[in-house]
Design an enzyme around this catalytic site. Structure first.
Site, PDB file in Angstrom:
ATOM      1  N   LYS A   1     -48.981  69.599  34.867  1.00 53.45           N
ATOM      2  CA  LYS A   1     -48.841  69.355  33.418  1.00 53.45           C
ATOM      3  C   LYS A   1     -49.796  68.231  32.990  1.00 53.45           C
ATOM      4  CE  LYS A   1     -44.240  71.267  33.742  1.00 53.45           C
ATOM      5  NZ  LYS A   1     -42.862  71.331  33.259  1.00 53.45           N
TER       6      LYS A   1
ATOM      7  N   ASN B   1     -47.579  72.809  39.109  1.00 55.01           N
ATOM      8  CA  ASN B   1     -48.069  72.608  37.743  1.00 55.01           C
ATOM      9  C   ASN B   1     -47.969  71.113  37.424  1.00 55.01           C
ATOM     10  OD1 ASN B   1     -48.575  72.553  35.025  1.00 55.01           O
ATOM     11  ND2 ASN B   1     -46.805  73.813  34.436  1.00 55.01           N
TER      12      ASN B   1
ATOM     13  N   GLU C   1     -39.153  81.139  34.468  1.00 53.23           N
ATOM     14  CA  GLU C   1     -38.812  79.731  34.285  1.00 53.23           C
ATOM     15  C   GLU C   1     -37.861  79.597  33.101  1.00 53.23           C
ATOM     16  OE1 GLU C   1     -41.981  76.990  35.991  1.00 53.23           O
ATOM     17  OE2 GLU C   1     -42.829  77.612  34.093  1.00 53.23           O
TER      18      GLU C   1
ATOM     19  N   SER D   1     -36.910  72.779  37.755  1.00 51.24           N
ATOM     20  CA  SER D   1     -36.180  71.804  38.578  1.00 51.24           C
ATOM     21  C   SER D   1     -36.098  72.173  40.055  1.00 51.24           C
ATOM     22  CB  SER D   1     -34.785  71.547  37.992  1.00 51.24           C
ATOM     23  OG  SER D   1     -34.900  70.942  36.708  1.00 51.24           O
TER      24      SER D   1
ATOM     25  N   GLY E   1     -37.601  70.637  33.825  1.00 50.44           N
ATOM     26  CA  GLY E   1     -37.633  69.190  33.647  1.00 50.44           C
ATOM     27  C   GLY E   1     -36.269  68.591  33.340  1.00 50.44           C
TER      28      GLY E   1
ATOM     29  N   GLU F   1     -43.715  75.276  27.673  1.00 46.57           N
ATOM     30  CA  GLU F   1     -44.176  74.171  26.811  1.00 46.57           C
ATOM     31  C   GLU F   1     -45.235  74.638  25.820  1.00 46.57           C
ATOM     32  OE1 GLU F   1     -44.857  71.785  30.238  1.00 46.57           O
ATOM     33  OE2 GLU F   1     -42.674  71.731  30.501  1.00 46.57           O
TER      34      GLU F   1
ATOM     35  N   HIS G   1     -46.611  79.461  29.455  1.00 44.36           N
ATOM     36  CA  HIS G   1     -45.650  78.436  29.883  1.00 44.36           C
ATOM     37  C   HIS G   1     -44.743  78.045  28.718  1.00 44.36           C
ATOM     38  CE1 HIS G   1     -43.930  74.693  31.278  1.00 44.36           C
ATOM     39  NE2 HIS G   1     -44.138  75.168  32.488  1.00 44.36           N
TER      40      HIS G   1
END
Ligand code: 13P
Length: 251
Positions: A11, A9, A167, A213, A173, A95, A93
């Site tokens: 992003k 991904n 996730e 991560s 991140g 985010e 996701h």
């Protein structure tokens, strides 16, 4: 469980130049044959990637609209993704849930539409740190799965095009990867949920991949876990050689 599956991904990262380099690194990498590999560039670079990347790797979008195209400024429909040869879409996701504010219902609707158009869906779930600390990890994941699954069951008879990505938000991140034991525990719970709420067959064949991560140094240990069927990789997927190491980590 199905074939090992690794998604990258990207992003909201990259330029024409950096993507040219990344594609060239991926094209020259030696990838294990028995792994499904998908990368998700930002929409505006999908065409560039499609025209230059090896067919060995499929292409995903990072989002899609809830239905058919039309007067929806700034959106991209699943029909349009199909039109340009994009095979997958990432939905739900963290985010998009927590930065942009999409809720379960909206995400479920997107998934149902994307699947009805023949796209594969990487359906993302995962708890926040405070939810984990309050002992709510499984409940949060079940709730998010339910929002996806209700729509899947309504819209699509087959789960073949669904990959579930666990996730945990606290691992995304942050450099704080879930331990193999922590990830395995949730993957087992997800598979049990599928067995109870969908079917034993779907539970056994649906890929449940881990994201948060993942890097070239921790992927092999994670990949050894029985119920980790692959990865969804953010930062480390922007580095061709490291992403190749992750792809090959189940061998
Ligand atoms: P990182 O690998 O950068 O933690 O991101 C994970 C992720 O969000 C993949 O979708």
């Amino acid at each position: 469980t199905g074939k090992f599956f690794v998604g990258g991904n990207w992003k909201c990262n990259g330029t024409k130049e950096s993507i040219t380099k990344l594609v060239s690194d991926l094209n020259s990498a030696k990838l294990e044959a028995d792994v499904d590999v998908v990368v998700a560039p930002p929409f505006v670079y999908i065409e560039q990637v499609k025209n230059t990347l090896t067919d060995r790797i499929e292409i995903s979008a990072q989002n899609s609209w809830v239905g058919k195209g039309g007067a929806f400024t700034g959106e991209i429909s699943a029909d349009q993704l199909n039109d340009i040869g994009c095979k997958w879409v990432i939905l739900g996701h963290s985010e998009r849930r927590h930065v942009i504010g999409e809720d379960d219902q909206f995400i479920g609707k997107k998934a149902a539409y994307a699947l009805s158009q023949g796209l594969g869906v990487m359906a993302c779930i995962g708890e926040k740190l405070e939810e984990r600390e309050a002992g709510k990890t499984f409940d949060v994941c079940y709730q998010q799965l339910k929002a996806f699954a209700g729509k899947f069951l309504d819209a699509v008879p087959s789960w073949d095009n669904v990959v579930i990505a666990y996730e945990p938000v606290w691992a995304i991140g942050t450099g704080k990867v879930a331990t193999p034991v922590q990830a395995q525990e949730v993957h087992v719970a997800v598979r049990d949920w599928l067995r109870k709420n969908v079917s034993a067959e779907v539970a056994s064949k649906t890929r449940i991949i881990y994201g948060g991560s993942v890097n070239g140094g921790n992927s092999a240990e994670l990949a050894k876990q029985e119920d980790i069927d692959g990865f969804l990789v953010g930062g480390a997927s922007l580095k061709g050689p490291e992403f190749a190491t992750i792809i090959n980590s189940s061998a």
